[in-house]
Design a protein around this motif. Structure first.
Motif, PDB file in Angstrom:
ATOM      1  N   ILE A  58      31.634  41.060  43.523  1.00  0.00           N
ATOM      2  CA  ILE A  58      30.806  41.955  42.690  1.00  0.00           C
ATOM      3  C   ILE A  58      30.144  43.029  43.557  1.00  0.00           C
ATOM      4  CG2 ILE A  58      28.702  42.069  41.273  1.00  0.00           C
ATOM      5  CD1 ILE A  58      30.509  40.574  39.571  1.00  0.00           C
ATOM      6  N   ALA A  59      29.609  42.613  44.706  1.00  0.00           N
ATOM      7  CA  ALA A  59      28.882  43.557  45.565  1.00  0.00           C
ATOM      8  C   ALA A  59      29.803  44.653  46.093  1.00  0.00           C
ATOM      9  CB  ALA A  59      28.229  42.802  46.722  1.00  0.00           C
ATOM     10  N   GLU A  60      31.068  44.323  46.347  1.00  0.00           N
ATOM     11  CA  GLU A  60      31.958  45.286  47.008  1.00  0.00           C
ATOM     12  C   GLU A  60      32.740  46.171  46.044  1.00  0.00           C
ATOM     13  OE1 GLU A  60      32.940  42.888  51.152  1.00  0.00           O
ATOM     14  OE2 GLU A  60      34.496  43.046  49.617  1.00  0.00           O
ATOM     15  N   ASN A  61      32.657  45.894  44.738  1.00  0.00           N
ATOM     16  CA  ASN A  61      33.516  46.617  43.791  1.00  0.00           C
ATOM     17  C   ASN A  61      32.713  47.071  42.578  1.00  0.00           C
ATOM     18  OD1 ASN A  61      36.277  46.154  45.098  1.00  0.00           O
ATOM     19  ND2 ASN A  61      35.363  44.106  45.051  1.00  0.00           N
ATOM     20  N   ALA A  62      32.361  48.344  42.598  1.00  0.00           N
ATOM     21  CA  ALA A  62      31.442  48.891  41.597  1.00  0.00           C
ATOM     22  C   ALA A  62      31.939  48.715  40.165  1.00  0.00           C
ATOM     23  CB  ALA A  62      31.212  50.373  41.880  1.00  0.00           C
ATOM     24  N   GLY A  63      33.261  48.718  39.972  1.00  0.00           N
ATOM     25  CA  GLY A  63      33.798  48.658  38.622  1.00  0.00           C
ATOM     26  C   GLY A  63      34.021  47.249  38.097  1.00  0.00           C
ATOM     27  N   VAL A  64      33.751  46.250  38.925  1.00  0.00           N
ATOM     28  CA  VAL A  64      33.995  44.863  38.496  1.00  0.00           C
ATOM     29  C   VAL A  64      32.740  44.307  37.831  1.00  0.00           C
ATOM     30  CG1 VAL A  64      34.414  42.509  39.333  1.00  0.00           C
ATOM     31  CG2 VAL A  64      35.787  44.413  40.199  1.00  0.00           C
ATOM     32  N   GLU A  65      32.906  43.810  36.612  1.00  0.00           N
ATOM     33  CA  GLU A  65      31.755  43.312  35.844  1.00  0.00           C
ATOM     34  C   GLU A  65      31.540  41.821  36.004  1.00  0.00           C
ATOM     35  OE1 GLU A  65      31.987  44.683  31.760  1.00  0.00           O
ATOM     36  OE2 GLU A  65      30.830  46.410  32.478  1.00  0.00           O
ATOM     37  N   SER A  66      32.625  41.073  36.082  1.00  0.00           N
ATOM     38  CA  SER A  66      32.464  39.631  36.253  1.00  0.00           C
ATOM     39  C   SER A  66      33.674  39.063  36.988  1.00  0.00           C
ATOM     40  CB  SER A  66      32.277  38.947  34.903  1.00  0.00           C
ATOM     41  OG  SER A  66      33.472  39.003  34.172  1.00  0.00           O
ATOM     42  N   VAL A  67      33.434  37.932  37.613  1.00  0.00           N
ATOM     43  CA  VAL A  67      34.452  37.286  38.448  1.00  0.00           C
ATOM     44  C   VAL A  67      34.495  35.811  38.076  1.00  0.00           C
ATOM     45  CG1 VAL A  67      35.141  36.772  40.819  1.00  0.00           C
ATOM     46  CG2 VAL A  67      33.806  38.818  40.354  1.00  0.00           C
ATOM     47  N   THR A  68      35.685  35.313  37.784  1.00  0.00           N
ATOM     48  CA  THR A  68      35.837  33.884  37.495  1.00  0.00           C
ATOM     49  C   THR A  68      36.761  33.258  38.531  1.00  0.00           C
ATOM     50  OG1 THR A  68      35.522  34.205  35.124  1.00  0.00           O
ATOM     51  CG2 THR A  68      36.637  32.185  35.794  1.00  0.00           C
ATOM     52  N   TYR A  69      36.285  32.190  39.160  1.00  0.00           N
ATOM     53  CA  TYR A  69      37.124  31.415  40.074  1.00  0.00           C
ATOM     54  C   TYR A  69      37.413  30.050  39.467  1.00  0.00           C
ATOM     55  CZ  TYR A  69      36.489  34.377  44.253  1.00  0.00           C
ATOM     56  OH  TYR A  69      36.511  35.392  45.172  1.00  0.00           O
ATOM     57  N   ASN A  70      38.634  29.600  39.619  1.00  0.00           N
ATOM     58  CA  ASN A  70      38.999  28.207  39.369  1.00  0.00           C
ATOM     59  C   ASN A  70      39.479  27.648  40.694  1.00  0.00           C
ATOM     60  OD1 ASN A  70      38.787  27.555  36.467  1.00  0.00           O
ATOM     61  ND2 ASN A  70      40.073  29.375  36.307  1.00  0.00           N
ATOM     62  N   LEU A  71      38.745  26.660  41.212  1.00  0.00           N
ATOM     63  CA  LEU A  71      39.070  26.117  42.531  1.00  0.00           C
ATOM     64  C   LEU A  71      39.282  24.612  42.444  1.00  0.00           C
ATOM     65  CD1 LEU A  71      36.477  28.051  44.764  1.00  0.00           C
ATOM     66  CD2 LEU A  71      38.845  28.671  44.262  1.00  0.00           C
ATOM     67  N   PRO A  72      40.541  24.167  42.481  1.00  0.00           N
ATOM     68  CA  PRO A  72      40.774  22.735  42.597  1.00  0.00           C
ATOM     69  C   PRO A  72      40.318  22.258  43.975  1.00  0.00           C
ATOM     70  CG  PRO A  72      42.853  23.933  42.739  1.00  0.00           C
ATOM     71  CD  PRO A  72      41.787  24.956  42.426  1.00  0.00           C
ATOM     72  N   ASN A  73      39.694  21.076  44.032  1.00  0.00           N
ATOM     73  CA  ASN A  73      39.334  20.488  45.318  1.00  0.00           C
ATOM     74  C   ASN A  73      40.453  19.524  45.693  1.00  0.00           C
ATOM     75  OD1 ASN A  73      38.078  19.494  47.568  1.00  0.00           O
ATOM     76  ND2 ASN A  73      36.290  18.653  46.511  1.00  0.00           N
TER      77      ASN A  73
ATOM     78  N   PHE B  46      38.136  59.402  39.784  1.00  0.00           N
ATOM     79  CA  PHE B  46      37.853  57.997  39.544  1.00  0.00           C
ATOM     80  C   PHE B  46      36.976  57.397  40.633  1.00  0.00           C
ATOM     81  CE2 PHE B  46      40.511  56.039  42.677  1.00  0.00           C
ATOM     82  CZ  PHE B  46      41.651  56.815  42.796  1.00  0.00           C
ATOM     83  N   ALA B  47      36.158  56.409  40.228  1.00  0.00           N
ATOM     84  CA  ALA B  47      35.186  55.833  41.153  1.00  0.00           C
ATOM     85  C   ALA B  47      35.841  54.759  42.020  1.00  0.00           C
ATOM     86  CB  ALA B  47      34.040  55.220  40.357  1.00  0.00           C
ATOM     87  N   LEU B  48      35.397  54.694  43.265  1.00  0.00           N
ATOM     88  CA  LEU B  48      35.849  53.631  44.155  1.00  0.00           C
ATOM     89  C   LEU B  48      35.430  52.284  43.571  1.00  0.00           C
ATOM     90  CD1 LEU B  48      35.002  55.098  47.665  1.00  0.00           C
ATOM     91  CD2 LEU B  48      37.222  54.952  46.518  1.00  0.00           C
ATOM     92  N   GLY B  49      36.321  51.317  43.643  1.00  0.00           N
ATOM     93  CA  GLY B  49      36.007  49.985  43.110  1.00  0.00           C
ATOM     94  C   GLY B  49      36.249  49.870  41.627  1.00  0.00           C
ATOM     95  N   SER B  50      36.706  50.968  40.982  1.00  0.00           N
ATOM     96  CA  SER B  50      36.978  50.924  39.550  1.00  0.00           C
ATOM     97  C   SER B  50      38.423  50.484  39.317  1.00  0.00           C
ATOM     98  CB  SER B  50      36.768  52.305  38.928  1.00  0.00           C
ATOM     99  OG  SER B  50      37.892  53.121  39.213  1.00  0.00           O
ATOM    100  N   VAL B  51      38.784  50.379  38.044  1.00  0.00           N
ATOM    101  CA  VAL B  51      40.149  49.957  37.724  1.00  0.00           C
ATOM    102  C   VAL B  51      41.185  50.942  38.273  1.00  0.00           C
ATOM    103  CG1 VAL B  51      40.173  51.054  35.448  1.00  0.00           C
ATOM    104  CG2 VAL B  51      41.631  49.092  35.883  1.00  0.00           C
TER     105      VAL B  51
END
Ligand SMILES: O=c1[nH]c(=O)c2[nH]c(=O)[nH]c2[nH]1
Length: 318
Positions: free
Chosen positions: A262-277, A219-224
Motif C-alpha cells: 500500500i505504501a509503495e503504490n499510490a493507486g492500490v486500494e487494498s491488498v489481500t494475501y492468502n498464505l498457507p503455513n 498517468f500516476a505512478l503506482g496506478s493501474v
C-alpha cells in the motif's frame, strides 16, 4: 415443483491458452497467458426458454480473444490486454453489459548466456512456477459510452522458505494445545496475493475494428496504468519482507507485506494475501538418544504436505 427463478447468469470461455511473439528484428518479446472470459447481460432467456439468439458462442469469445492477442497494442501488459478484451466485447454486443476477464501470466525470462552477461534476444526460460494474475471487470451497465472498470492484480504460487528468522510462541494454551512454543523454526509458504486498484472510467472506444480504450498520458505512478512496475514492486516487497522480517507469526509478517505494498503504490486500494503455513516438522530422534527437536539442534525436518495452516487478511488504504 415449487416456483424458482434465475437470479444470476454468467458464461464464457475458460482456459484459453495464448502465446504471443512481438518481433523487433532478432529481438523478440513473448507472453503466455491462461485466460478466462465470462459475460453477463440480457442472456436470461438462453437459460429459461432455450433462446440461443442471445448467445455469443463461447467459441466466438475464444476467437475474439485470439484476434485481440494478434492486434492489441496492449498484449504485453496483462492488465491492459484484459481491459481491451472486456472493452471490445461490451462495446460490440448491445445486450452484453459486463465482461469478466481473468489472466494468468506465465514466466518466460530471457536466458542469460554464460559466455557473456547479455540475455538472449529470443530464447527464454521458465524461471519459476509463480504466475502474475489479473482480474478485470468491464461494466457497461450505465451505457456503452460510460464504461467503468475494476482491476485486481497479483501473483500466485510463489513458493518461499526461510530456515531461521521465524518464531511462534505466546499462543493460547489449553487442553487442545500440543504445539511446542519455539523461538526458531522453518517457515515456508506459497504466496497468493491480490491487490485492487482504484476504479477506472474508460474512454468509449470508437474504432469498430479495434474497440480499444485510450491510456491517459499523465498517468500516476503506482496506478493501474503503471501496473508492470506495481507488479514488480509488490513481488519484491513480498520477498523482501519475507526474508528480512523477524517473524512473530505468519499473521504479523503478512500484515507488514500488505502495509508495504500500500505504501509503495499510490493507486492500490487494498491488498489481500492468502498464505498457507507449509509445516516443516523436526523429526523426533529421542528414541536414538539424538536431539533433533530443540530449535538449536533441529536439522532434519519432515515437510508436511497436509494439513497446512492458512492465514489470510486484507489490508486497505485508510
Ligand atoms: O505463524 C503461525 N500462525 C498460526 O496461527 C499458527 N498456528 C500454528 O499451529 N502454527 C502457527 N504459526
Amino acid at each position: 415443483m415449487s416456483e424458482s427463478v434465475l437470479t444470476g447468469a454468467r458464461y464464457g470461455k475458460d482456459l484459453i491458452r495464448i502465446f504471443r511473439v512481438v518481433r523487433d528484428g532478432e529481438f523478440h518479446q513473448v507472453v503466455e497467458y491462461n485466460a478466462t472470459v465470462l459475460l453477463e447481460g440480457d442472456i436470461e432467456t438462453s437459460y429459461t426458454i432455450g433462446d440461443n439468439s442471445v448467445i455469443v458462442a463461447t467459441d466466438s469469445i475464444k476467437n475474439i480473444t485470439y484476434y485481440l492477442a494478434k492486434i492489441s497494442p496492449h498484449i504485453l501488459s496483462p492488465e491492459r490486454f484484459a481491459l481491451h478484451v472486456g472493452t471490445y466485447i461490451v462495446s460490440k454486443y448491445a445486450h452484453i453489459h459486463r465482461a469478466f476477464v481473468t489472466l494468468e501470466k506465465l514466466r518466460w525470462s530471457r536466458i542469460p548466456l554464460s559466455a557473456n552477461d547479455h540475455p538472449h534476444p529470443h530464447s527464454f526460460l521458465r524461471d519459476g512456477n509463480d504466475r502474475q494474475t489479473v482480474e478485470v471487470e468491464v461494466d457497461a451497465s450505465a451505457g456503452k459510452d460510460k464504461l467503468s472498470a475494476k482491476v485486481t492484480s497479483g501473483l500466485t504460487d510463489l513458493l518461499v522458505l526461510k530456515s531461521t528468522g521465524s518464531a511462534f510462541y505466546g499462543y493460547i494454551q489449553d487442553e487442545y494445545t500440543t504445539l511446542v512454543e519455539v523461538d526458531d523454526r522453518v517457515l515456508s509458504t506459497s504466496v497468493d496475493l491480490a491487490y485492487t486498484f482504484a476504479p477506472l472510467s474508460l474512454s468509449s472506444p470508437t474504432d469498430d475494428d479495434k474497440l480499444d480504450f485510450t491510456v491517459p498520458e499523465d498517468f500516476a505512478l503506482g496506478s493501474v496504468w503503471d501496473a508492470a512496475n506495481v507488479a514488480t514492486r509488490a513481488r519484491d516487497a513480498t520477498l523482501d519482507i519475507f526474508a528480512l522480517d523477524d517473524s512473530a507469526s505468519v499473521q504479523a509478517t503478512l500484515f507488514k507485506m500488505g502495509q508495504r505494498v500500500i505504501a509503495e503504490n499510490a493507486g492500490v486500494e487494498s491488498v489481500t494475501y492468502n498464505l498457507p503455513n507449509k509445516h516443516y516438522i523436526p523429526v523426533d530422534m529421542k528414541y536414538l538418544g539424538v536431539d533433533n527437536t530443540t530449535p538449536a539442534n533441529a536439522e532434519v525436518f519432515a515437510p508436511v504436505s497436509a494439513p497446512s495452516g492458512l492465514i489470510s487478511a486484507t489490508i486497505s488504504r485508510k
